[in-house]
Design a protein around this motif. Structure first.
Motif, PDB file in Angstrom:
ATOM      1  N   GLU A 110      -9.162  -6.314  -0.968  1.00 21.02           N
ATOM      2  CA  GLU A 110      -8.768  -7.664  -0.545  1.00 21.02           C
ATOM      3  C   GLU A 110      -8.745  -7.773   0.982  1.00 21.02           C
ATOM      4  N   ILE A 111      -8.136  -6.798   1.630  1.00 26.48           N
ATOM      5  CA  ILE A 111      -8.107  -6.817   3.093  1.00 26.48           C
ATOM      6  C   ILE A 111      -9.528  -6.769   3.646  1.00 26.48           C
ATOM      7  N   GLU A 112     -10.333  -5.930   3.063  1.00 24.00           N
ATOM      8  CA  GLU A 112     -11.714  -5.768   3.518  1.00 24.00           C
ATOM      9  C   GLU A 112     -12.490  -7.078   3.425  1.00 24.00           C
ATOM     10  N   GLU A 113     -12.263  -7.843   2.359  1.00 22.90           N
ATOM     11  CA  GLU A 113     -12.958  -9.125   2.211  1.00 22.90           C
ATOM     12  C   GLU A 113     -12.522 -10.113   3.287  1.00 22.90           C
ATOM     13  N   VAL A 114     -11.248 -10.129   3.613  1.00 18.76           N
ATOM     14  CA  VAL A 114     -10.768 -11.029   4.665  1.00 18.76           C
ATOM     15  C   VAL A 114     -11.349 -10.609   6.011  1.00 18.76           C
ATOM     16  N   VAL A 115     -11.316  -9.321   6.307  1.00 15.81           N
ATOM     17  CA  VAL A 115     -11.862  -8.816   7.568  1.00 15.81           C
ATOM     18  C   VAL A 115     -13.337  -9.175   7.709  1.00 15.81           C
ATOM     19  N   ALA A 116     -14.090  -9.041   6.612  1.00 14.15           N
ATOM     20  CA  ALA A 116     -15.531  -9.312   6.655  1.00 14.15           C
ATOM     21  C   ALA A 116     -15.848 -10.796   6.782  1.00 14.15           C
ATOM     22  N   ALA A 117     -14.876 -11.646   6.468  1.00 16.51           N
ATOM     23  CA  ALA A 117     -15.140 -13.084   6.428  1.00 16.51           C
ATOM     24  C   ALA A 117     -15.097 -13.747   7.801  1.00 16.51           C
ATOM     25  N   VAL A 118     -14.488 -13.068   8.787  1.00 15.41           N
ATOM     26  CA  VAL A 118     -14.292 -13.700  10.100  1.00 15.41           C
ATOM     27  C   VAL A 118     -14.635 -12.729  11.216  1.00 15.41           C
ATOM     28  N   PRO A 119     -15.073 -13.253  12.369  1.00 14.32           N
ATOM     29  CA  PRO A 119     -15.426 -12.389  13.504  1.00 14.32           C
ATOM     30  C   PRO A 119     -14.285 -12.211  14.500  1.00 14.32           C
ATOM     31  N   ILE A 120     -13.052 -12.358  14.039  1.00 18.01           N
ATOM     32  CA  ILE A 120     -11.888 -12.250  14.925  1.00 18.01           C
ATOM     33  C   ILE A 120     -10.960 -11.163  14.402  1.00 18.01           C
ATOM     34  N   PRO A 121     -10.085 -10.623  15.266  1.00 22.29           N
ATOM     35  CA  PRO A 121      -9.181  -9.549  14.835  1.00 22.29           C
ATOM     36  C   PRO A 121      -8.259  -9.970  13.689  1.00 22.29           C
ATOM     37  N   VAL A 122      -8.027  -9.040  12.785  1.00 25.11           N
ATOM     38  CA  VAL A 122      -7.153  -9.265  11.633  1.00 25.11           C
ATOM     39  C   VAL A 122      -5.999  -8.267  11.680  1.00 25.11           C
ATOM     40  N   LYS A 123      -4.783  -8.800  11.660  1.00 23.74           N
ATOM     41  CA  LYS A 123      -3.584  -7.971  11.552  1.00 23.74           C
ATOM     42  C   LYS A 123      -3.110  -8.019  10.101  1.00 23.74           C
ATOM     43  N   VAL A 124      -2.720  -6.883   9.571  1.00 24.75           N
ATOM     44  CA  VAL A 124      -2.236  -6.810   8.190  1.00 24.75           C
ATOM     45  C   VAL A 124      -0.716  -6.693   8.209  1.00 24.75           C
ATOM     46  N   ILE A 125      -0.045  -7.691   7.648  1.00 29.04           N
ATOM     47  CA  ILE A 125       1.415  -7.681   7.560  1.00 29.04           C
ATOM     48  C   ILE A 125       1.806  -6.849   6.340  1.00 29.04           C
ATOM     49  N   VAL A 126       2.406  -5.685   6.579  1.00 31.13           N
ATOM     50  CA  VAL A 126       2.702  -4.779   5.466  1.00 31.13           C
ATOM     51  C   VAL A 126       4.088  -5.006   4.875  1.00 31.13           C
ATOM     52  N   GLU A 127       4.893  -5.835   5.504  1.00 29.16           N
ATOM     53  CA  GLU A 127       6.235  -6.202   5.018  1.00 29.16           C
ATOM     54  C   GLU A 127       7.088  -4.958   4.751  1.00 29.16           C
ATOM     55  N   THR A 128       7.290  -4.180   5.812  1.00 29.05           N
ATOM     56  CA  THR A 128       8.034  -2.923   5.692  1.00 29.05           C
ATOM     57  C   THR A 128       9.436  -3.066   5.079  1.00 29.05           C
ATOM     58  N   PRO A 129      10.172  -4.196   5.284  1.00 28.10           N
ATOM     59  CA  PRO A 129      11.490  -4.275   4.655  1.00 28.10           C
ATOM     60  C   PRO A 129      11.448  -4.219   3.126  1.00 28.10           C
ATOM     61  N   LEU A 130      10.284  -4.524   2.543  1.00 28.30           N
ATOM     62  CA  LEU A 130      10.169  -4.506   1.089  1.00 28.30           C
ATOM     63  C   LEU A 130       9.585  -3.196   0.564  1.00 28.30           C
ATOM     64  N   LEU A 131       9.227  -2.301   1.455  1.00 30.92           N
ATOM     65  CA  LEU A 131       8.651  -1.021   1.044  1.00 30.92           C
ATOM     66  C   LEU A 131       9.759   0.030   1.052  1.00 30.92           C
ATOM     67  N   SER A 132       9.934   0.666  -0.082  1.00 30.99           N
ATOM     68  CA  SER A 132      11.147   1.455  -0.294  1.00 30.99           C
ATOM     69  C   SER A 132      11.104   2.856   0.293  1.00 30.99           C
ATOM     70  N   ASP A 133       9.929   3.372   0.563  1.00 29.75           N
ATOM     71  CA  ASP A 133       9.886   4.732   1.084  1.00 29.75           C
ATOM     72  C   ASP A 133       8.701   4.899   2.029  1.00 29.75           C
ATOM     73  N   GLU A 134       8.663   6.051   2.672  1.00 34.12           N
ATOM     74  CA  GLU A 134       7.615   6.334   3.637  1.00 34.12           C
ATOM     75  C   GLU A 134       6.237   6.324   2.981  1.00 34.12           C
ATOM     76  N   GLY A 135       6.183   6.786   1.734  1.00 32.51           N
ATOM     77  CA  GLY A 135       4.901   6.841   1.040  1.00 32.51           C
ATOM     78  C   GLY A 135       4.263   5.487   0.886  1.00 32.51           C
ATOM     79  N   GLU A 136       5.053   4.469   0.556  1.00 31.70           N
ATOM     80  CA  GLU A 136       4.516   3.117   0.413  1.00 31.70           C
ATOM     81  C   GLU A 136       4.032   2.587   1.757  1.00 31.70           C
ATOM     82  N   LYS A 137       4.766   2.876   2.806  1.00 39.65           N
ATOM     83  CA  LYS A 137       4.370   2.407   4.137  1.00 39.65           C
ATOM     84  C   LYS A 137       3.074   3.083   4.577  1.00 39.65           C
ATOM     85  N   ARG A 138       2.972   4.353   4.302  1.00 36.35           N
ATOM     86  CA  ARG A 138       1.731   5.055   4.646  1.00 36.35           C
ATOM     87  C   ARG A 138       0.558   4.559   3.800  1.00 36.35           C
TER      88      ARG A 138
END
Length: 229
Positions: A110-138
């Motif tokens: 999904e991220i790859e499709e968004v990145v490929a769709a536009v010629p501008i920088p894409v930041k991915v919001i990972v929503e760290t407060p909702l990720l319960s451990d280091e493994g999910e964040k990584r």
């Protein structure tokens, strides 16, 4: 504003994204961005207004905001529309549910499709407060890296919690980081920069800039006074 100060304030994305945001709110953010040399992050519906009002202000907007559960096709369409309306960068919310379900391929694709769709920088919001451990964040960081995104962003600011120093340090191992969520002072911004953040997203961007510039001006005066002695 000297070059050093402009480099610091230029790392702030002054943000207004609440559901009650009006055109006047956006204009106020843009006026502050012009005054202090900031970037701006605004809702996509106001991109045309912002691009016409302040064409020199770098504009970010959001995609799949705030929950990230739009279909991939919808996110791609949002991204394309935002770019055509004047966005310089996009902040895309990851699908947290699929990430937690360990659907690595789906999240990455999904991220790859968004990145490929536009010629501008894409930041991915990972929503760290909702990720319960280091493994999910990584895992989130690895998906964004595999998808060739440009930045990782800590949070939307619309869930409990925000940017933390440990999260920024972790994400910065993978790619540039935009620390966002709960940053309201220059002291807090400086801590995020020291942790490895390249950008800061804050609704108090103007306050942070004023605090920084006041301290910078005081330090400059003291340096000059020392030379005179």
């Amino acid at each position: 504003m000297n070059t050093d100060a402009a480099e610091v304030t230029g790392r702030i994305e002054h943000t207004v994204l609440g559901p009650e945001t009006t055109p006047d709110d956006v204009i106020a953010v843009l006026d502050a961005a012009i005054e202090y040399g900031l970037r701006a992050c605004i809702p996509p519906c106001y991109l045309e207004l912002a691009d016409g009002y302040a064409p020199t202000v770098p504009l970010s907007t959001v995609v799949g905001f705030p929950h990230g559960q739009h279909t991939t096709a919808t996110k791609v369409a949002e991204a394309e529309d935002a770019w055509e309306e004047g966005a310089d960068e996009l902040d895309v919310v990851i699908n947290v549910g699929r990430l937690k379900a360990d659907e690595r391929e789906a999240v990455t694709d999904e991220i790859e499709e968004v990145v490929a769709a536009v010629p501008i920088p894409v930041k991915v919001i990972v929503e760290t407060p909702l990720l319960s451990d280091e493994g999910e964040k990584r895992l989130a960081a690895e998906c964004a890296l595999e998808a060739d995104a440009d930045y990782l962003k800590t949070a939307t600011g619309f869930s409990d919690g925000g940017a933390t120093v440990p999260d920024v340090e972790l994400l910065a191992e993978y790619m540039p980081v935009k620390a966002s969520g709960g940053i309201g002072s220059w002291e807090e911004m400086e801590a995020m920069l020291d942790a490895g953040a390249e950008r800061i997203g804050a609704s108090s961007g103007d306050v942070i800039a004023r605090e920084y510039l006041d301290q910078h001006e005081t330090a400059t005066r003291e340096d000059v006074s020392g030379w005179d002695d």
